[in-house]
Design a protein around this motif. Structure first.
Motif, short mmCIF file in Angstrom:
data_model
loop_
_atom_site.label_atom_id
_atom_site.label_comp_id
_atom_site.label_asym_id
_atom_site.label_seq_id
_atom_site.Cartn_x
_atom_site.Cartn_y
_atom_site.Cartn_z
N GLY A 31 -6.45 17.78 6.76
CA GLY A 31 -6.20 17.25 8.10
C GLY A 31 -5.79 15.80 8.03
O GLY A 31 -6.53 14.98 7.47
N MET A 32 -4.62 15.46 8.56
CA MET A 32 -4.14 14.09 8.46
C MET A 32 -3.44 13.70 9.76
O MET A 32 -3.06 14.54 10.58
CB MET A 32 -3.18 13.95 7.28
CG MET A 32 -1.86 14.68 7.47
SD MET A 32 -0.79 14.49 6.04
CE MET A 32 0.74 15.15 6.70
N THR A 33 -3.28 12.39 9.92
CA THR A 33 -2.64 11.84 11.10
C THR A 33 -1.55 10.87 10.65
O THR A 33 -1.79 10.00 9.79
CB THR A 33 -3.66 11.08 11.98
OG1 THR A 33 -4.71 11.97 12.35
CG2 THR A 33 -2.98 10.56 13.24
N GLU A 34 -0.33 11.04 11.20
CA GLU A 34 0.79 10.16 10.86
C GLU A 34 1.01 9.15 11.97
O GLU A 34 0.83 9.45 13.16
CB GLU A 34 2.07 10.97 10.67
CG GLU A 34 2.00 11.98 9.53
CD GLU A 34 3.33 12.69 9.32
OE1 GLU A 34 4.34 12.00 9.10
OE2 GLU A 34 3.36 13.93 9.42
N THR A 35 1.40 7.92 11.61
CA THR A 35 1.68 6.85 12.57
C THR A 35 3.11 6.37 12.36
O THR A 35 3.81 6.78 11.43
CB THR A 35 0.70 5.69 12.37
OG1 THR A 35 0.91 5.11 11.07
CG2 THR A 35 -0.74 6.17 12.48
N ASP A 36 3.56 5.47 13.25
CA ASP A 36 4.92 4.94 13.16
C ASP A 36 5.04 3.81 12.15
O ASP A 36 6.16 3.33 11.89
CB ASP A 36 5.36 4.42 14.54
CG ASP A 36 5.47 5.55 15.55
OD1 ASP A 36 5.67 6.70 15.10
OD2 ASP A 36 5.36 5.29 16.76
N GLU A 37 3.94 3.35 11.60
CA GLU A 37 4.01 2.30 10.61
C GLU A 37 4.55 2.84 9.28
O GLU A 37 4.52 4.04 9.02
CB GLU A 37 2.62 1.69 10.38
CG GLU A 37 2.05 1.04 11.63
CD GLU A 37 0.67 0.46 11.37
OE1 GLU A 37 0.22 0.55 10.19
OE2 GLU A 37 0.06 -0.08 12.30
N ILE A 38 5.09 1.94 8.48
CA ILE A 38 5.66 2.31 7.19
C ILE A 38 4.72 1.85 6.08
O ILE A 38 4.31 0.69 6.03
CB ILE A 38 7.05 1.68 6.98
CG1 ILE A 38 8.01 2.13 8.08
CG2 ILE A 38 7.61 2.05 5.61
CD1 ILE A 38 8.25 3.62 8.13
N SER A 39 4.37 2.79 5.22
CA SER A 39 3.54 2.48 4.05
C SER A 39 4.41 2.50 2.79
O SER A 39 5.38 3.26 2.70
CB SER A 39 2.41 3.51 3.91
OG SER A 39 1.52 3.42 5.00
N VAL A 40 4.06 1.68 1.84
CA VAL A 40 4.79 1.59 0.57
C VAL A 40 3.80 1.80 -0.55
O VAL A 40 2.74 1.17 -0.58
CB VAL A 40 5.51 0.25 0.41
CG1 VAL A 40 6.21 0.19 -0.95
CG2 VAL A 40 6.53 0.05 1.53
N ALA A 41 4.12 2.69 -1.47
CA ALA A 41 3.25 2.96 -2.62
C ALA A 41 4.09 2.88 -3.88
O ALA A 41 5.25 3.27 -3.90
CB ALA A 41 2.61 4.34 -2.50
N GLU A 42 3.49 2.33 -4.93
CA GLU A 42 4.18 2.18 -6.21
C GLU A 42 3.59 3.18 -7.20
O GLU A 42 2.39 3.17 -7.47
CB GLU A 42 4.03 0.76 -6.73
CG GLU A 42 4.89 0.50 -7.96
CD GLU A 42 4.82 -0.96 -8.39
OE1 GLU A 42 5.86 -1.61 -8.48
OE2 GLU A 42 3.68 -1.44 -8.63
N ALA A 43 4.45 4.06 -7.72
CA ALA A 43 4.01 5.09 -8.67
C ALA A 43 4.39 4.68 -10.08
O ALA A 43 5.37 3.96 -10.30
CB ALA A 43 4.65 6.44 -8.32
#
Length: 488
Positions: free
Chosen positions: A450-462
């Protein structure tokens, strides 16, 4: 033992008479063959539909037989179709497909035979001033082109320019005498003599390209080299098909003089102007028609050669692209097996024996097939998948480049509390579970719980197994650590 001069000359003569050109003129029905080919194929009609050729030759054959010309077997037996098929076999006619219609074209041998017959019937050849001048001009040009000393070539060109300047001066002073009609008529006859060679030359070039095409396709079928090497070589030959034969290379040189449409238009205008001159009254109607047709013959000959070149390139390219050495070898082995079986059968067979044809291919024994489709359940359950701990990987590097580490990710998520931010959680994971595929695995776990999405932008480094990094941007996700239960 060496041959005598008489034997050598006789052997050369025998070889010459094997040529389809002399074979046509030497045959028993040569007058009929020459007559039919000359009335069916004209300069304005180089290609004739097969059905039309059969009809026209059949009608002419009936007329000649009705007129009594077949009393002493001077006409061939059989129908027009059979006669034309025989001419194809002996090399006088060439069947082709043009615009989805099968047509006949004269081969170079037939064109040469018609030219010989036409010149013989047209009277004796005269040693005229025009013909000798053509020979001398050709020798002068050859001598000038073969000269390697620049000074000698300059001297020749200066002498030629002085002669032209003197001619121009005589014309300006009105001292030049007009050329009489008899001499102009001789020059026109020389032009016709030179033009008679062109149709056979064009046909010879086209046939040499077609023969090269057949040789290339045959060589390709026998070629067992790697496909990549074959592609490079044969596609190169397809693109440069004109340079593959001596006739094609010679034609390319001539094409620089006659290939431009403006040159052919100028030639046509010059010929029409000549036919309006007073000397043209000395020419026979056939000669006037032949002179008027030279421009069309050149244009048709060029088109015939270029069409043969285009077809050869297309055929070679198509053959190369569909070339399969394994399949070709299988077909060759199958044909050799058929031929071997036929030879073995011929040794003990009698004239009345028959071979039973194979109506259907043999059916492979595949065991028991399901006889009823009413039960959709499979006859047996598939074997269970092995447990994860029982799976053995080839090495650690192979596993490092594999799919997400679900078990490690789920253990890690259980330590994050009730909710967590996906990007923040991914940044805090161990290096082994921070690969690009692990980011997808973490997103899959979040979606499952169960998750919730928002209009903000997330950045992740793999981090990849080889130590390189890649940044991903996505909509911010807040997820639960425990799977959300459905509401009542």
């Amino acid at each position: 033992m060496s041959n005598t001069r008489a034997e050598a000359a006789y052997q050369r003569s025998v070889a010459a008479f094997r040529n389809p050109t002399l074979d046509l003129l030497h045959g028993r029905h040569a007058p009929f063959v020459v007559a039919m080919l000359s009335i069916v194929f004209t300069p304005d009609r180089p290609a004739v539909a097969v059905a039309d050729a059969h009809a026209e030759i059949g009608e002419a054959l009936d007329e000649l037989r009705a007129a009594g010309y077949d009393d002493d077997r001077r006409l061939p037996a059989g129908t027009a179709r059979e006669i034309c098929r025989h001419w194809v076999r002996v090399g006088w006619l060439a069947p082709q497909i043009e615009h989805d219609v099968e047509v006949y074209r004269l081969t170079a041998h037939a064109v040469g035979a018609l030219d010989i017959a036409g010149r013989t019937a047209g009277g004796r050849s005269r040693v005229s001033r025009s013909r000798v001048r053509t020979l001398l001009d050709a020798v002068d040009r050859l001598s000038r082109d073969a000269e390697t000393d620049p000074e000698q070539r300059i001297a020749m060109l200066l002498a030629e320019r002085e002669a032209l300047d003197a001619e121009i001066a005589r014309l300006r002073d009105d001292e030049a005498e007009p050329i009489d009609d008899e001499q102009l008529f001789e020059e026109a006859e020389n032009v016709l003599h030179l033009a008679r060679e062109l149709p056979a030359d064009f046909s010879r070039v086209a046939e040499s390209i077609k023969a090269m095409q057949r040789d290339v396709v045959a060589d390709l079928r026998r070629d067992v080299r790697p496909t990549g090497e074959i592609l490079r070589e044969y596609l190169q030959r397809g693109r440069h098909v004109m340079q593959a034969t001596p006739e094609g290379r010679a034609f390319e040189g001539a094409l620089r003089l006659i290939g431009d449409p403006e040159h052919i238009d100028r030639l046509t205008d010059q010929l029409r102007t000549l036919l309006t001159q007073p000397f043209s009254r000395l020419m026979a109607p056939e000669q006037r028609a032949d002179l008027d047709a030279i421009g069309r013959q050149v244009q048709q000959g060029v088109q015939e050669v270029l069409t043969a070149q285009r077809r050869a390139s297309q055929v070679i390219t198509a053959q190369v692209r569909t070339h399969d050495p394994v399949r070709d070898r299988q077909v060759d082995e199958l044909l050799r097996g058929v031929m071997a079986g036929l030879q073995a059968w011929m040794q003990h067979s009698r004239p009345g024996d028959r071979v039973e044809p194979l109506h259907t291919f043999p059916v492979a024994d595949i065991g028991h097939l399901r006889q009823s489709l009413s039960d959709l359940n499979p006859p047996g359950a598939p074997a269970p998948l092995p447990a994860r701990e029982d799976v053995e990987f080839v090495d650690a590097d192979t596993r490092a480049w594999g799919g997400p580490h679900y078990a490690e990710l789920e253990e890690y998520v259980a330590t994050l509390g009730d909710h967590f931010d996906l990007a923040t959680a991914f940044e805090g994971a161990d290096d082994d579970t921070r690969r690009p595929v692990d980011l997808l695995g973490l997103l899959e776990i979040a979606h499952r719980n169960g998750m919730t999405e928002t209009d903000e932008i997330s950045v992740a480094e793999a981090r990849r197994p080889d130590g390189t990094y890649r940044r991903f941007a996505f909509g911010a996700v807040t997820a639960r650590t425990v799977k959300e239960l459905p509401h009542d």
